[in-house]
Design an enzyme around this catalytic site. Structure first.
Site, PDB file in Angstrom:
ATOM      1  N   GLU A 134      22.034  30.657  43.950  1.00 40.61           N
ATOM      2  CA  GLU A 134      22.581  30.619  42.579  1.00 40.61           C
ATOM      3  C   GLU A 134      21.518  30.396  41.494  1.00 40.61           C
ATOM      4  O   GLU A 134      21.600  30.966  40.413  1.00 40.61           O
ATOM      5  CB  GLU A 134      23.670  29.539  42.487  1.00 40.61           C
ATOM      6  CG  GLU A 134      24.952  29.858  43.247  1.00 40.61           C
ATOM      7  CD  GLU A 134      24.892  29.528  44.731  1.00 40.61           C
ATOM      8  OE1 GLU A 134      23.839  29.024  45.197  1.00 40.61           O
ATOM      9  OE2 GLU A 134      25.882  29.799  45.434  1.00 40.61           O
ATOM     10  N   ARG A 212      25.784  27.112  50.475  1.00 40.45           N
ATOM     11  CA  ARG A 212      24.907  27.712  51.494  1.00 40.45           C
ATOM     12  C   ARG A 212      23.730  26.802  51.855  1.00 40.45           C
ATOM     13  O   ARG A 212      23.330  26.711  52.996  1.00 40.45           O
ATOM     14  CB  ARG A 212      24.366  29.049  51.001  1.00 40.45           C
ATOM     15  CG  ARG A 212      25.212  30.233  51.376  1.00 40.45           C
ATOM     16  CD  ARG A 212      24.542  31.533  50.933  1.00 40.45           C
ATOM     17  NE  ARG A 212      25.140  32.696  51.563  1.00 40.45           N
ATOM     18  CZ  ARG A 212      26.332  33.200  51.268  1.00 40.45           C
ATOM     19  NH1 ARG A 212      27.097  32.605  50.381  1.00 40.45           N
ATOM     20  NH2 ARG A 212      26.776  34.278  51.884  1.00 40.45           N
ATOM     21  N   HIS A 243      37.406  25.450  52.567  1.00 42.28           N
ATOM     22  CA  HIS A 243      36.961  26.788  52.133  1.00 42.28           C
ATOM     23  C   HIS A 243      37.138  27.785  53.286  1.00 42.28           C
ATOM     24  O   HIS A 243      37.006  27.404  54.458  1.00 42.28           O
ATOM     25  CB  HIS A 243      35.489  26.667  51.742  1.00 42.28           C
ATOM     26  CG  HIS A 243      34.918  27.841  50.995  1.00 42.28           C
ATOM     27  ND1 HIS A 243      34.689  29.056  51.588  1.00 42.28           N
ATOM     28  CD2 HIS A 243      34.508  27.964  49.714  1.00 42.28           C
ATOM     29  CE1 HIS A 243      34.168  29.885  50.695  1.00 42.28           C
ATOM     30  NE2 HIS A 243      34.048  29.240  49.544  1.00 42.28           N
TER      31      HIS A 243
HETATM   32  C1  UD1 Z   1      30.316  32.083  46.984  1.00 40.86           C
HETATM   33  C2  UD1 Z   1      29.154  32.047  45.998  1.00 40.86           C
HETATM   34  C3  UD1 Z   1      28.888  30.617  45.525  1.00 40.86           C
HETATM   35  C4  UD1 Z   1      30.165  29.961  45.020  1.00 40.86           C
HETATM   36  C5  UD1 Z   1      31.259  30.084  46.069  1.00 40.86           C
HETATM   37  C6  UD1 Z   1      32.545  29.538  45.515  1.00 40.86           C
HETATM   38  C7  UD1 Z   1      27.344  33.681  46.335  1.00 40.86           C
HETATM   39  C8  UD1 Z   1      26.100  33.999  47.040  1.00 40.86           C
HETATM   40  N1  UD1 Z   1      27.945  32.530  46.664  1.00 40.86           N
HETATM   41  O1  UD1 Z   1      29.915  31.394  48.145  1.00 40.86           O
HETATM   42  O2  UD1 Z   1      27.936  30.648  44.484  1.00 40.86           O
HETATM   43  O3  UD1 Z   1      29.893  28.616  44.758  1.00 40.86           O
HETATM   44  O4  UD1 Z   1      31.448  31.463  46.403  1.00 40.86           O
HETATM   45  O5  UD1 Z   1      33.472  29.291  46.518  1.00 40.86           O
HETATM   46  O6  UD1 Z   1      27.776  34.442  45.514  1.00 40.86           O
HETATM   47  N2  UD1 Z   1      36.017  34.158  52.834  1.00 40.86           N
HETATM   48  C9  UD1 Z   1      37.266  34.604  53.177  1.00 40.86           C
HETATM   49  N3  UD1 Z   1      38.209  34.717  52.198  1.00 40.86           N
HETATM   50  C10 UD1 Z   1      37.967  34.386  50.910  1.00 40.86           C
HETATM   51  C11 UD1 Z   1      36.693  33.909  50.575  1.00 40.86           C
HETATM   52  C12 UD1 Z   1      35.713  33.816  51.539  1.00 40.86           C
HETATM   53  O7  UD1 Z   1      37.532  34.913  54.327  1.00 40.86           O
HETATM   54  O8  UD1 Z   1      38.875  34.494  50.080  1.00 40.86           O
HETATM   55  C13 UD1 Z   1      34.979  34.059  53.894  1.00 40.86           C
HETATM   56  C14 UD1 Z   1      34.429  35.430  54.323  1.00 40.86           C
HETATM   57  O9  UD1 Z   1      34.158  35.401  55.687  1.00 40.86           O
HETATM   58  C15 UD1 Z   1      33.124  35.498  53.541  1.00 40.86           C
HETATM   59  C16 UD1 Z   1      32.679  34.060  53.584  1.00 40.86           C
HETATM   60  O10 UD1 Z   1      33.875  33.305  53.407  1.00 40.86           O
HETATM   61  O11 UD1 Z   1      32.204  36.396  54.138  1.00 40.86           O
HETATM   62  C17 UD1 Z   1      31.661  33.630  52.579  1.00 40.86           C
HETATM   63  O12 UD1 Z   1      31.979  34.072  51.267  1.00 40.86           O
HETATM   64  P1  UD1 Z   1      30.795  34.341  50.211  1.00 40.86           P
HETATM   65  O13 UD1 Z   1      31.377  34.790  48.922  1.00 40.86           O
HETATM   66  O14 UD1 Z   1      29.758  35.193  50.820  1.00 40.86           O
HETATM   67  O15 UD1 Z   1      30.113  32.932  50.035  1.00 40.86           O
HETATM   68  P2  UD1 Z   1      30.646  31.539  49.543  1.00 40.86           P
HETATM   69  O16 UD1 Z   1      30.057  30.508  50.406  1.00 40.86           O
HETATM   70  O17 UD1 Z   1      32.106  31.598  49.375  1.00 40.86           O
HETATM   71  N1  UDP Z   2      39.522  24.977  43.824  1.00 39.47           N
HETATM   72  C1  UDP Z   2      40.806  25.416  44.098  1.00 39.47           C
HETATM   73  N2  UDP Z   2      41.310  25.228  45.355  1.00 39.47           N
HETATM   74  C2  UDP Z   2      40.608  24.622  46.330  1.00 39.47           C
HETATM   75  C3  UDP Z   2      39.288  24.189  46.054  1.00 39.47           C
HETATM   76  C4  UDP Z   2      38.776  24.403  44.782  1.00 39.47           C
HETATM   77  O1  UDP Z   2      41.490  25.956  43.233  1.00 39.47           O
HETATM   78  O2  UDP Z   2      41.136  24.480  47.439  1.00 39.47           O
HETATM   79  C5  UDP Z   2      38.996  25.196  42.475  1.00 39.47           C
HETATM   80  C6  UDP Z   2      38.374  24.001  41.807  1.00 39.47           C
HETATM   81  O3  UDP Z   2      39.352  23.194  41.169  1.00 39.47           O
HETATM   82  C7  UDP Z   2      37.408  24.644  40.838  1.00 39.47           C
HETATM   83  C8  UDP Z   2      36.919  25.845  41.620  1.00 39.47           C
HETATM   84  O4  UDP Z   2      37.919  26.110  42.590  1.00 39.47           O
HETATM   85  O5  UDP Z   2      38.077  25.116  39.681  1.00 39.47           O
HETATM   86  C9  UDP Z   2      35.604  25.554  42.267  1.00 39.47           C
HETATM   87  O6  UDP Z   2      35.326  26.531  43.197  1.00 39.47           O
HETATM   88  P1  UDP Z   2      34.269  26.346  44.348  1.00 39.47           P
HETATM   89  O7  UDP Z   2      34.111  24.914  44.652  1.00 39.47           O
HETATM   90  O8  UDP Z   2      34.681  27.259  45.439  1.00 39.47           O
HETATM   91  O9  UDP Z   2      32.939  26.950  43.722  1.00 39.47           O
HETATM   92  P2  UDP Z   2      31.784  26.359  42.799  1.00 39.47           P
HETATM   93  O10 UDP Z   2      32.388  25.748  41.594  1.00 39.47           O
HETATM   94  O11 UDP Z   2      31.011  25.391  43.629  1.00 39.47           O
HETATM   95  O12 UDP Z   2      30.945  27.549  42.501  1.00 39.47           O
END
Ligand code: UD1
Ligand code: UDP
Length: 383
Positions: A134, A212, A243
């Site tokens: 990020e 990550r 998550h």
């Molecule tokens: C991403 C963002 C991170 C943000 C986070 C919020 C990047 C590199 N990372 O990380 O900045 O803080 O989202 O949550 O952009 N998956 C599902 N269904 C979903 C969402 C995710 O199955 O609705 C699973 C999938 O296997 C996917 C994995 O989660 O491949 C990871 O998702 P990804 O968007 O790559 O990374 P995050 O850790 O979620």
């Molecule tokens: N959030 C949500 N449901 C959940 C966990 C988080 O709606 O089960 C909301 C939270 O209130 C905030 C946003 O998701 O508004 C934060 O997302 P996340 O933590 O995935 O990402 P980040 O802010 O770290 O990028």
């Protein structure tokens, strides 16, 4: 005069929560056509947000795959964005924050020579590997964008240090706008487990963890710390909406599956999450968004990371960096559980991140920048 076509691009849960009120705000202006393109970097977690805010995408790239890599997200977004931009021809593309969708969205708009507005601009840790990826994403978007919507004055100053001073507006964070629409007194949860919790007699700790850079050893330490807290404190109920990332779910299953007083639940819709936050005792998280929301609701936050790009609430005293070492995390949680004075000192509602009018300021800034109004909006000056 032709309408200004403003295309919001987002793909993950937090981007959607923070862009939803802006997409809706922009729809109020007759001079603007507000459209949105989702990459669906998150499929289910994005769709859940779209439902809460009654949003429909005008274009959906549908890129998510299980355990996706940074490169596949970026490549698929770039390719998909080509078609979206060719078809929809926006005058301005808005991206949010620092995800791979954010970076690819901005880069693609640049390739099409369409100006980019960066919402939640200017956050920095100055460590290129933390948060990863990020920190680098937001720096690269800062270099591409011609409008920068900074939540705080501190964020504006960070940009000034990179010689970015044109098109910079301090607006507050749109997440506070979102919170104002979701948190309600007497809210009844759709999830019965959450209605049944005793928020008065028990200490409900709300937990999330997904970053990550925490994968591997740090995440293991965090899980073991949470386990220790739950095992040794009968008054605690630990609520953890997990998550959907398989990496996170594996770690949770390995270390927390059978822990007492730990409620492992699926991700909550944003309105459920915000109302749970409003009722809990305190929050333990590595999330960016939660660090902004909880202080506005008067809830202490222990940040499960080594650094934060959100120092404002740390300075205000409602957020502490707990790090990723098990004993240190447990010690800070125990201080909040055992010492009422320490708890009270952190449980004060502060609003360093906004007053709920960020979207209005951003809309005004867009109209001003495109010559549709004569007055530049005033910067948000903090609480
Ligand atoms: C991403 C963002 C991170 C943000 C986070 C919020 C990047 C590199 N990372 O990380 O900045 O803080 O989202 O949550 O952009 N998956 C599902 N269904 C979903 C969402 C995710 O199955 O609705 C699973 C999938 O296997 C996917 C994995 O989660 O491949 C990871 O998702 P990804 O968007 O790559 O990374 P995050 O850790 O979620
Ligand atoms: N959030 C949500 N449901 C959940 C966990 C988080 O709606 O089960 C909301 C939270 O209130 C905030 C946003 O998701 O508004 C934060 O997302 P996340 O933590 O995935 O990402 P980040 O802010 O770290 O990028």
């Amino acid at each position: 005069m032709e309408k200004l076509r403003v295309m919001s691009v987002f793909g993950t849960r937090p981007e959607a929560i923070k862009m939803a009120p802006l997409v809706l705000e922009l729809k109020k202006y007759p001079e603007i056509e507000s459209i949105c393109c989702v990459t669906a970097q998150h499929r289910q977690m994005l769709d859940a947000v779209m439902e809460v805010f009654h949003l429909q995408a005008d274009w959906d790239l549908d890129i998510m795959t299980p355990r996706q890599t940074l490169s596949t997200i970026t490549c698929k977004c770039l390719t998909g964005m080509d078609s979206a931009l060719d078809a929809l021809k926006p005058d301005l593309v808005l991206v949010h924050g620092d995800t791979s969708t954010t970076f690819a969205g901005a880069l693609s708009a640049f390739y099409h020579q369409i100006p980019v507005g960066h919402v939640e601009a200017g956050l920095r840790t100055y460590d290129r590997y933390s948060p990863f990826p990020e920190e680098m994403n937001r720096k690269m978007v800062g270099a591409i964008a011609s409008m920068h919507f900074c939540p705080t004055e501190n964020n504006r100053d960070n940009l000034a240090r990179e010689n970015i001073t044109e098109g910079v507006y301090v607006t507050g964070n749109t997440v506070i706008d979102a919170l104002k629409t979701t948190v309600r007194k007497g809210y009844r949860f759709a999830a019965e487990t959450l209605n049944k919790l005793d928020y008065e007699k028990k200490k409900v700790i709300l937990v999330t963890c997904h970053r990550r850079e925490n994968y591997g050893e740090p995440m293991k330490n965090i899980m073991l710390a949470l386990r220790q807290i739950a095992e040794t404190h009968e008054e605690v109920e630990l609520v953890y909406p997990v998550h959907l990332s398989p990496v996170v779910r594996d770690a949770v299953n390995d270390y927390l599956a059978d822990a007492p007083r730990v409620h492992l639940i699926d991700p909550l819709p944003a309105d459920e999450m915000h109302n749970l936050m409003a009722r809990c005792a305190f929050v333990m998280t590595d999330s960016g968004g939660l660090q902004e929301e909880a202080p506005a609701l008067g809830k202490p936050v222990l940040v499960l990371r080594r650094e934060t790009e959100r120092p404002e609430a740390v300075a205000a005293g409602t957020v502490k960096l707990a790090g990723v070492v098990r004993e240190e995390i447990v010690a800070l949680a125990e201080e909040l559980l055992n010492d009422p004075a320490a708890y009270a000192a952190m449980a004060r509602a502060v609003n360093p991140y906004g007053d709920g009018a960020a979207c209005y300021r951003i809309a005004q800034a867009i109209l001003w920048q495109f010559g549709r109004i004569n007055l530049r909006p005033e910067d948000y000056r903090g609480a």
